[in-house]
Design a protein around this motif. Structure first.
Motif, PDB file in Angstrom:
ATOM      1  N   HIS A 102     -13.746  -2.351  60.359  1.00  0.00           N
ATOM      2  CA  HIS A 102     -13.993  -2.883  61.628  1.00  0.00           C
ATOM      3  C   HIS A 102     -12.870  -3.951  62.047  1.00  0.00           C
ATOM      4  CE1 HIS A 102     -18.084  -1.152  61.164  1.00  0.00           C
ATOM      5  NE2 HIS A 102     -18.000  -1.782  60.211  1.00  0.00           N
ATOM      6  N   ALA A 103     -12.625  -3.871  63.471  1.00  0.00           N
ATOM      7  CA  ALA A 103     -11.552  -4.704  64.097  1.00  0.00           C
ATOM      8  C   ALA A 103     -12.239  -6.105  63.971  1.00  0.00           C
ATOM      9  CB  ALA A 103     -11.359  -4.422  65.573  1.00  0.00           C
ATOM     10  N   THR A 104     -13.472  -6.296  64.153  1.00  0.00           N
ATOM     11  CA  THR A 104     -14.110  -7.737  63.915  1.00  0.00           C
ATOM     12  C   THR A 104     -15.607  -7.557  63.309  1.00  0.00           C
ATOM     13  OG1 THR A 104     -15.053  -7.581  66.060  1.00  0.00           O
ATOM     14  CG2 THR A 104     -13.025  -8.627  66.093  1.00  0.00           C
ATOM     15  N   VAL A 105     -15.999  -8.373  62.743  1.00  0.00           N
ATOM     16  CA  VAL A 105     -17.244  -8.538  62.141  1.00  0.00           C
ATOM     17  C   VAL A 105     -17.904  -9.844  62.372  1.00  0.00           C
ATOM     18  CG1 VAL A 105     -16.566  -7.113  60.112  1.00  0.00           C
ATOM     19  CG2 VAL A 105     -16.583  -9.524  59.754  1.00  0.00           C
ATOM     20  N   LEU A 106     -19.223 -10.016  62.237  1.00  0.00           N
ATOM     21  CA  LEU A 106     -19.926 -11.143  62.509  1.00  0.00           C
ATOM     22  C   LEU A 106     -20.423 -11.861  61.199  1.00  0.00           C
ATOM     23  CD1 LEU A 106     -20.191  -9.178  65.203  1.00  0.00           C
ATOM     24  CD2 LEU A 106     -21.624 -10.962  65.826  1.00  0.00           C
ATOM     25  N   VAL A 107     -20.278 -12.973  61.005  1.00  0.00           N
ATOM     26  CA  VAL A 107     -21.178 -13.817  60.053  1.00  0.00           C
ATOM     27  C   VAL A 107     -21.888 -14.901  60.360  1.00  0.00           C
ATOM     28  CG1 VAL A 107     -19.305 -13.117  58.028  1.00  0.00           C
ATOM     29  CG2 VAL A 107     -18.994 -15.052  59.261  1.00  0.00           C
ATOM     30  N   SER A 108     -22.825 -15.385  59.775  1.00  0.00           N
ATOM     31  CA  SER A 108     -23.385 -16.458  60.216  1.00  0.00           C
ATOM     32  C   SER A 108     -22.577 -17.723  60.395  1.00  0.00           C
ATOM     33  CB  SER A 108     -24.411 -17.158  59.171  1.00  0.00           C
ATOM     34  OG  SER A 108     -24.901 -18.303  59.644  1.00  0.00           O
ATOM     35  N   GLY A 109     -22.477 -18.569  61.547  1.00  0.00           N
ATOM     36  CA  GLY A 109     -21.919 -19.637  61.874  1.00  0.00           C
ATOM     37  C   GLY A 109     -22.390 -20.892  61.395  1.00  0.00           C
ATOM     38  N   GLY A 110     -23.393 -20.890  60.458  1.00  0.00           N
ATOM     39  CA  GLY A 110     -23.812 -21.872  59.778  1.00  0.00           C
ATOM     40  C   GLY A 110     -25.205 -22.479  60.533  1.00  0.00           C
ATOM     41  N   ARG A 111     -25.883 -21.843  61.302  1.00  0.00           N
ATOM     42  CA  ARG A 111     -27.182 -22.189  61.669  1.00  0.00           C
ATOM     43  C   ARG A 111     -27.817 -20.973  62.247  1.00  0.00           C
ATOM     44  NH1 ARG A 111     -25.572 -26.684  66.316  1.00  0.00           N
ATOM     45  NH2 ARG A 111     -25.039 -28.187  65.091  1.00  0.00           N
ATOM     46  N   ARG A 112     -29.130 -20.787  62.199  1.00  0.00           N
ATOM     47  CA  ARG A 112     -30.054 -19.643  62.494  1.00  0.00           C
ATOM     48  C   ARG A 112     -29.792 -19.540  64.104  1.00  0.00           C
ATOM     49  NH1 ARG A 112     -35.201 -21.744  59.280  1.00  0.00           N
ATOM     50  NH2 ARG A 112     -34.262 -21.078  57.089  1.00  0.00           N
ATOM     51  N   ALA A 148     -30.046 -10.955  64.374  1.00  0.00           N
ATOM     52  CA  ALA A 148     -28.823 -10.974  64.963  1.00  0.00           C
ATOM     53  C   ALA A 148     -27.953 -10.130  65.518  1.00  0.00           C
ATOM     54  CB  ALA A 148     -27.964 -11.701  64.072  1.00  0.00           C
ATOM     55  N   ALA A 149     -28.068  -8.563  64.887  1.00  0.00           N
ATOM     56  CA  ALA A 149     -27.535  -7.623  65.428  1.00  0.00           C
ATOM     57  C   ALA A 149     -28.294  -7.086  66.711  1.00  0.00           C
ATOM     58  CB  ALA A 149     -27.601  -6.562  64.129  1.00  0.00           C
ATOM     59  N   ASP A 150     -29.659  -7.196  66.633  1.00  0.00           N
ATOM     60  CA  ASP A 150     -30.454  -6.680  67.480  1.00  0.00           C
ATOM     61  C   ASP A 150     -30.267  -7.320  68.912  1.00  0.00           C
ATOM     62  OD1 ASP A 150     -32.515  -5.046  69.185  1.00  0.00           O
ATOM     63  OD2 ASP A 150     -33.866  -6.616  68.718  1.00  0.00           O
ATOM     64  N   ALA A 151     -30.186  -8.924  68.592  1.00  0.00           N
ATOM     65  CA  ALA A 151     -30.124  -9.879  69.803  1.00  0.00           C
ATOM     66  C   ALA A 151     -28.701  -9.669  70.528  1.00  0.00           C
ATOM     67  CB  ALA A 151     -30.281 -11.153  69.254  1.00  0.00           C
ATOM     68  N   LEU A 152     -27.710  -9.667  69.659  1.00  0.00           N
ATOM     69  CA  LEU A 152     -26.114  -9.542  70.087  1.00  0.00           C
ATOM     70  C   LEU A 152     -25.819  -8.258  70.561  1.00  0.00           C
ATOM     71  CD1 LEU A 152     -24.878 -12.147  67.219  1.00  0.00           C
ATOM     72  CD2 LEU A 152     -25.517 -12.602  69.912  1.00  0.00           C
ATOM     73  N   GLY A 153     -26.598  -7.208  70.278  1.00  0.00           N
ATOM     74  CA  GLY A 153     -26.214  -5.908  70.640  1.00  0.00           C
ATOM     75  C   GLY A 153     -25.139  -5.239  69.999  1.00  0.00           C
ATOM     76  N   VAL A 154     -25.044  -5.777  68.746  1.00  0.00           N
ATOM     77  CA  VAL A 154     -24.097  -5.171  67.787  1.00  0.00           C
ATOM     78  C   VAL A 154     -24.784  -4.325  66.816  1.00  0.00           C
ATOM     79  CG1 VAL A 154     -22.340  -6.058  66.220  1.00  0.00           C
ATOM     80  CG2 VAL A 154     -22.904  -7.238  68.001  1.00  0.00           C
ATOM     81  N   GLU A 155     -23.977  -3.267  66.339  1.00  0.00           N
ATOM     82  CA  GLU A 155     -24.354  -2.560  65.251  1.00  0.00           C
ATOM     83  C   GLU A 155     -24.639  -3.305  63.983  1.00  0.00           C
ATOM     84  OE1 GLU A 155     -21.321   0.315  63.149  1.00  0.00           O
ATOM     85  OE2 GLU A 155     -20.460  -0.029  65.341  1.00  0.00           O
ATOM     86  N   PRO A 156     -25.630  -2.860  63.299  1.00  0.00           N
ATOM     87  CA  PRO A 156     -25.910  -3.623  62.009  1.00  0.00           C
ATOM     88  C   PRO A 156     -24.808  -3.547  60.928  1.00  0.00           C
ATOM     89  CG  PRO A 156     -27.878  -2.475  62.570  1.00  0.00           C
ATOM     90  CD  PRO A 156     -26.671  -1.750  63.503  1.00  0.00           C
ATOM     91  N   GLY A 157     -23.851  -2.416  61.153  1.00  0.00           N
ATOM     92  CA  GLY A 157     -22.865  -2.465  60.126  1.00  0.00           C
ATOM     93  C   GLY A 157     -21.811  -3.281  60.171  1.00  0.00           C
ATOM     94  N   ARG A 158     -21.640  -4.074  61.459  1.00  0.00           N
ATOM     95  CA  ARG A 158     -20.708  -5.002  61.612  1.00  0.00           C
ATOM     96  C   ARG A 158     -21.120  -6.422  61.544  1.00  0.00           C
ATOM     97  NH1 ARG A 158     -19.027  -5.055  67.204  1.00  0.00           N
ATOM     98  NH2 ARG A 158     -17.478  -6.848  66.553  1.00  0.00           N
ATOM     99  N   VAL A 159     -22.371  -6.591  61.337  1.00  0.00           N
ATOM    100  CA  VAL A 159     -22.975  -7.875  60.913  1.00  0.00           C
ATOM    101  C   VAL A 159     -23.197  -8.002  59.589  1.00  0.00           C
ATOM    102  CG1 VAL A 159     -24.880  -9.435  61.576  1.00  0.00           C
ATOM    103  CG2 VAL A 159     -24.133  -7.705  63.346  1.00  0.00           C
ATOM    104  N   PHE A 160     -22.454  -8.964  59.000  1.00  0.00           N
ATOM    105  CA  PHE A 160     -22.780  -9.310  57.569  1.00  0.00           C
ATOM    106  C   PHE A 160     -23.396 -10.559  57.042  1.00  0.00           C
ATOM    107  CE2 PHE A 160     -19.618  -6.298  58.056  1.00  0.00           C
ATOM    108  CZ  PHE A 160     -19.282  -5.747  56.833  1.00  0.00           C
ATOM    109  N   LYS A 161     -24.203 -10.208  56.362  1.00  0.00           N
ATOM    110  CA  LYS A 161     -25.117 -11.519  55.771  1.00  0.00           C
ATOM    111  C   LYS A 161     -24.586 -12.036  54.387  1.00  0.00           C
ATOM    112  CE  LYS A 161     -28.026  -7.948  53.204  1.00  0.00           C
ATOM    113  NZ  LYS A 161     -29.234  -7.441  53.500  1.00  0.00           N
ATOM    114  N   THR A 162     -24.763 -13.490  54.314  1.00  0.00           N
ATOM    115  CA  THR A 162     -24.101 -14.223  53.244  1.00  0.00           C
ATOM    116  C   THR A 162     -25.309 -14.448  52.242  1.00  0.00           C
ATOM    117  OG1 THR A 162     -22.663 -15.274  54.732  1.00  0.00           O
ATOM    118  CG2 THR A 162     -22.835 -16.433  52.719  1.00  0.00           C
TER     119      THR A 162
END
Length: 179
Positions: free
Chosen positions: A143-153, A52-66
């Protein structure tokens, strides 16, 4: 990105135009602003979060896994949620302590799916079938914003970490492996 010419799309919420999931429904009902971020999921990806981090161009420290964990306290155990950056791993001992237990172990995948209503790799901390006690790693607040799963791969939600904490009723603690 080489072969990963993955399509990434954004849509603002509420009225996000992304996939409707229990997570987006919960965010919309709470009136929380978020951005739906989709990408083409590669089933052969070794790590859903790093993908997800790679595909969305976001640093992995802002993408969170559940992660679903089984926390033992006293004579019983319960399923809980731990949310940590995809760039690291979960410190099970720290998670257990933050959630009021003595020890923690990764939950069985089938139990996690039954409890949350989501499939592994798409488990969101939001909109779970049966909400569970939740801990979010304190690095989210950097971070100002973080990314988490939206409920689907292939579907992430970008939102303010304070909103994530509030909507999940989470405790915030250092639960990522440090050093």
């Amino acid at each position: 990105m080489g072969k990963k010419a993955k399509k990434a799309q954004e849509a603002d919420g509420p009225g996000h135009h992304g996939p409707a999931t229990p997570a987006t429904t919960a965010l919309d009902a709470a009136g929380i602003a978020y951005t739906a971020r989709t990408y083409d999921h590669d089933p052969s990806a070794g790590s859903y979060g790093l993908e997800a981090a790679d595909a969305l161009g976001v640093e992995p420290g802002r993408v969170f896994k559940t992660l679903m964990v089984e926390v033992t306290a006293g004579s019983g155990s319960r399923l809980c949620v731990a949310v940590v950056p995809v760039s690291g791993s979960l410190d099970l001992k720290a998670a257990a302590a933050a959630l009021g237990g003595k020890k923690a172990a990764m939950a069985d995948s089938a139990a996690a799916e039954r409890r949350t209503g989501y499939v592994v790799g798409g488990i969101s901390p939001l909109g779970q079938r049966q909400p569970s006690p939740t801990v979010i790693d304190d690095s989210a607040l950097e971070h100002a914003t973080v990314l988490v799963s939206g409920g689907r791969r292939g579907f992430d939600i970008e939102l303010a970490p304070d909103d994530l904490v509030r909507l999940t009723g989470a405790v915030v603690a250092t639960v990522r492996s440090v050093g």
